[in-house]
Design a protein around this motif. Structure first.
Motif, PDB file in Angstrom:
ATOM      1  N   UNK A  92       2.838  -7.990   7.519  1.00  0.00           N
ATOM      2  CA  UNK A  92       2.151  -9.282   7.500  1.00  0.00           C
ATOM      3  C   UNK A  92       1.056  -9.300   6.437  1.00  0.00           C
ATOM      4  N   UNK A  93       0.364  -8.172   6.308  1.00  0.00           N
ATOM      5  CA  UNK A  93      -0.718  -8.123   5.326  1.00  0.00           C
ATOM      6  C   UNK A  93      -0.151  -8.283   3.924  1.00  0.00           C
ATOM      7  N   UNK A  94       1.012  -7.645   3.702  1.00  0.00           N
ATOM      8  CA  UNK A  94       1.614  -7.760   2.380  1.00  0.00           C
ATOM      9  C   UNK A  94       2.074  -9.190   2.121  1.00  0.00           C
ATOM     10  N   UNK A 100       1.010  -8.962  -3.719  1.00  0.00           N
ATOM     11  CA  UNK A 100       1.664  -8.118  -2.702  1.00  0.00           C
ATOM     12  C   UNK A 100       1.971  -6.712  -3.208  1.00  0.00           C
ATOM     13  N   UNK A 101       2.090  -6.556  -4.522  1.00  0.00           N
ATOM     14  CA  UNK A 101       2.509  -5.258  -5.034  1.00  0.00           C
ATOM     15  C   UNK A 101       1.453  -4.180  -4.839  1.00  0.00           C
ATOM     16  N   UNK A 124      -6.463  -0.443  -4.703  1.00  0.00           N
ATOM     17  CA  UNK A 124      -7.606  -1.363  -4.703  1.00  0.00           C
ATOM     18  C   UNK A 124      -7.970  -1.847  -6.098  1.00  0.00           C
ATOM     19  N   UNK A 125      -7.367  -1.246  -7.145  1.00  0.00           N
ATOM     20  CA  UNK A 125      -7.630  -1.756  -8.492  1.00  0.00           C
ATOM     21  C   UNK A 125      -7.103  -3.170  -8.655  1.00  0.00           C
ATOM     22  N   UNK A 126      -6.028  -3.491  -7.859  1.00  0.00           N
ATOM     23  CA  UNK A 126      -5.470  -4.835  -7.947  1.00  0.00           C
ATOM     24  C   UNK A 126      -6.052  -5.777  -6.909  1.00  0.00           C
TER      25      UNK A 126
END
Lengths: 203, 337
Positions: A92-94, A100-101, A124-126
């Protein structure tokens, strides 16, 4: 239909034009500010505690008996022991995530027919720390903590995994689970930065 | 012959002292400005290098001097190098004609706290100020890039307008004093009510506007409007070549023009002798500091004018004001004799 209201620029009187009255008003304001105390924090030496709903580094809540009813329903299909992450790999989080990646979630089926989460990585960079994954989680597992110093000199350090997310979640809940959910911990901390709020109605 | 050599050695030493002193002073003026700007915005400014940031200018200087100096490929190399000098040298050359006090006697030698007392000192100061426009235009042109170009042209437009107003604003005090020499202008203003600000308020206002425009401080900082142009005409510069522009424009030029303002309108080093033999210097520096702080205050208060508004003010308001001022002053001078 949107209506546009035209507002005329206020006309200056000749007095104001000749003697720079508005200049002097501005100068007065800056001079007043010059005499006031600074409102900054000396960051590396002095750190503010963010409010509880601050959107910092992500964490996982663990199975500790405070789960919502939805988890109890799902639990019988899952192989989750006490003190392990509540994640049920529902993706669900994705689904909710704008990027989403950045998630990498994997689960496997055990011989006894139950499901077990083997991997939950977040890059977390994205991440843009919008908090949509927190809202989407059906079992109140993924949360955002008050930790904000997650800079690193290696890219690999910016990917968080399930085990360190669990640790972070445990420590966050230990520190702040019982705290009331409000932006400033107490009125004093708020008044220091924002001054006293004058409500128009009586509470 | 021997006398000539001695004089040139003396002037050389004096110029060196002035230039090095001006460099150190400009470095610390940056600190003053940063502290002031910080406290106006309710933040403390530099705080950690030394006591309350006292060593920050030295750290900054080291950083700027040791930075890589990038020269882009398609710039006009000769003009690109020349521009930073053209902006900086004229600004510091004005110091040559500014007197900081009366000559004093130390151990039998007469020491003059100025490099030269030419009888056209004011005109020289104006001329040097005009030369520094070339630095800006060259920087904008040689960079071969659109933002510096726009910035340089804007600065040129502003400067041309305000140089004229500045020149005419200075005519009033010159008529009252009857001389171009900055030292004699100071000597013409004796006593508290002898200062020319009481007789030339219009000229002072025009002069103040011109200082703000010449030194690129708000409300006239269109040439480096950082929201529109990246950094104005010095966008392509880096290292110390970049550092020279703000140093020359924001600090040395502002300092020197405030000194001229003090000499012309606030009676220079005249003041009650309450500090003993050094009181002229203290008075001069105190007045200078107050004028400089006032300019900083204005800078950190006001928003920016548009380009067309600035040139409009220069030609339509400031220039007629100076003409009115000259006319009135001339009549008064004729009547009083």
């Amino acid at each position: 239909m949107v209506k546009v209201k035209y507002v005329a620029r206020p006309k200056l009187s000749n007095m104001e034009r000749i003697f720079f009255i508005d200049f002097i008003h501005g100068l007065k304001t800056t001079f007043k500010n010059l005499l006031r105390k600074t409102i900054t924090t000396r960051y590396p030496y002095e750190k503010l505690t963010p409010p509880k709903r601050f959107r910092g580094t992500h964490a996982h809540r663990v199975k500790d008996g405070k789960e919502p009813p939805s988890f109890v329903v799902l639990e019988k299909f899952m192989e989750i022991h006490e003190g392990e992450s509540r994640c049920v790999a529902c993706y669900m989080c994705q689904q909710a995530c704008p990027i989403p990646s950045l998630f990498r979630i994997e689960a496997e089926q055990l011989p006894n027919g139950k499901k077990r989460v083997t991997r939950f990585d977040m890059n977390l960079l994205n991440c843009l720390y919008c908090g949509l994954c927190v809202d989407a989680c059906p079992v109140d597992c993924i949360i955002m903590t008050d930790e904000f110093e997650n800079a690193s000199d290696k890219r690999a350090d910016c990917v968080i995994h399930m085990d360190d997310m669990c640790e972070r979640g445990v420590s966050f809940d230990r520190r702040r689970y019982n705290e009331p959910d409000r932006i400033w911990i107490d009125d004093k901390a708020r008044e220091k930065l924002w001054g006293q709020i004058k409500w128009t109605y009586t509470q | 012959m021997k006398e000539l050599i001695l004089i040139s050695i003396g002037i050389g030493i004096k110029s060196l002292i002035f230039i090095i002193g001006m460099f150190l002073l400009a470095a610390y003026l940056t600190l003053i400005e940063r502290k002031f700007a910080g406290h106006v915005q309710q933040r403390p400014g530099p705080l950690h290098v030394g006591f309350h940031g006292l060593l920050q200018p030295i750290a900054d200087a080291l950083k700027v001097l040791t930075k890589e100096d990038i020269v882009p490929n398609f710039v006009d190399k000769y003009l690109f190098y020349l521009a930073s000098l053209m902006a900086f040298v004229p600004a510091i050359m004005i110091l040559a004609v500014i007197p900081f006090g009366e000559p004093i006697n130390i151990f039998g030698y007469e020491i003059k706290p100025y490099i030269s007392d030419v009888n056209v000192g004011l005109i020289l100061a104006l001329a040097f100020g005009s030369i520094s426009i070339y630095g800006v235009i060259f920087a904008g042109w040689a960079s071969n890039s659109k933002y510096p170009m726009i910035g340089g042209l804007r600065k040129a437009a502003v400067l041309i307008g305000y140089e004229v107003a500045l020149g005419f604003a200075l005519v009033g005090p010159i008529m009252l004093a009857g001389t171009f020499s900055l030292r004699e202008i100071v000597e013409a203003q004796q006593g508290f009510f002898g200062a020319f600000i009481w007789y030339q308020p219009l000229a002072f206002i025009v002069f103040l506007f011109s200082i703000l425009a010449e030194t690129g401080r708000t409300p006239f900082d269109v040439q480096e409007a950082e929201a529109e142009l990246v950094a104005g005409y010095n966008t392509e510069y880096s290292g110390m070549k970049f550092g020279l522009f703000p140093l020359a424009e924001w600090y040395i030029a502002t300092f020197v023009l405030s000194a001229i303002a003090v000499i012309l309108f606030f009676g220079g080093w005249n003041g009650p002798h309450i500090f003993g033999p050094i009181s002229p210097y203290i008075w001069f520096l105190a007045k200078l500091f107050l004028v400089f702080m006032f300019l900083l205050w204005v800078h950190w208060t006001l928003p920016r004018y548009r380009v067309d508004q600035i040139t409009e003010i220069a030609w339509k308001v400031m220039l007629p004001l100076t003409f009115i001022n000259i006319f009135i002053t001339a009549i008064i001078v004729i009547i009083k004799g």
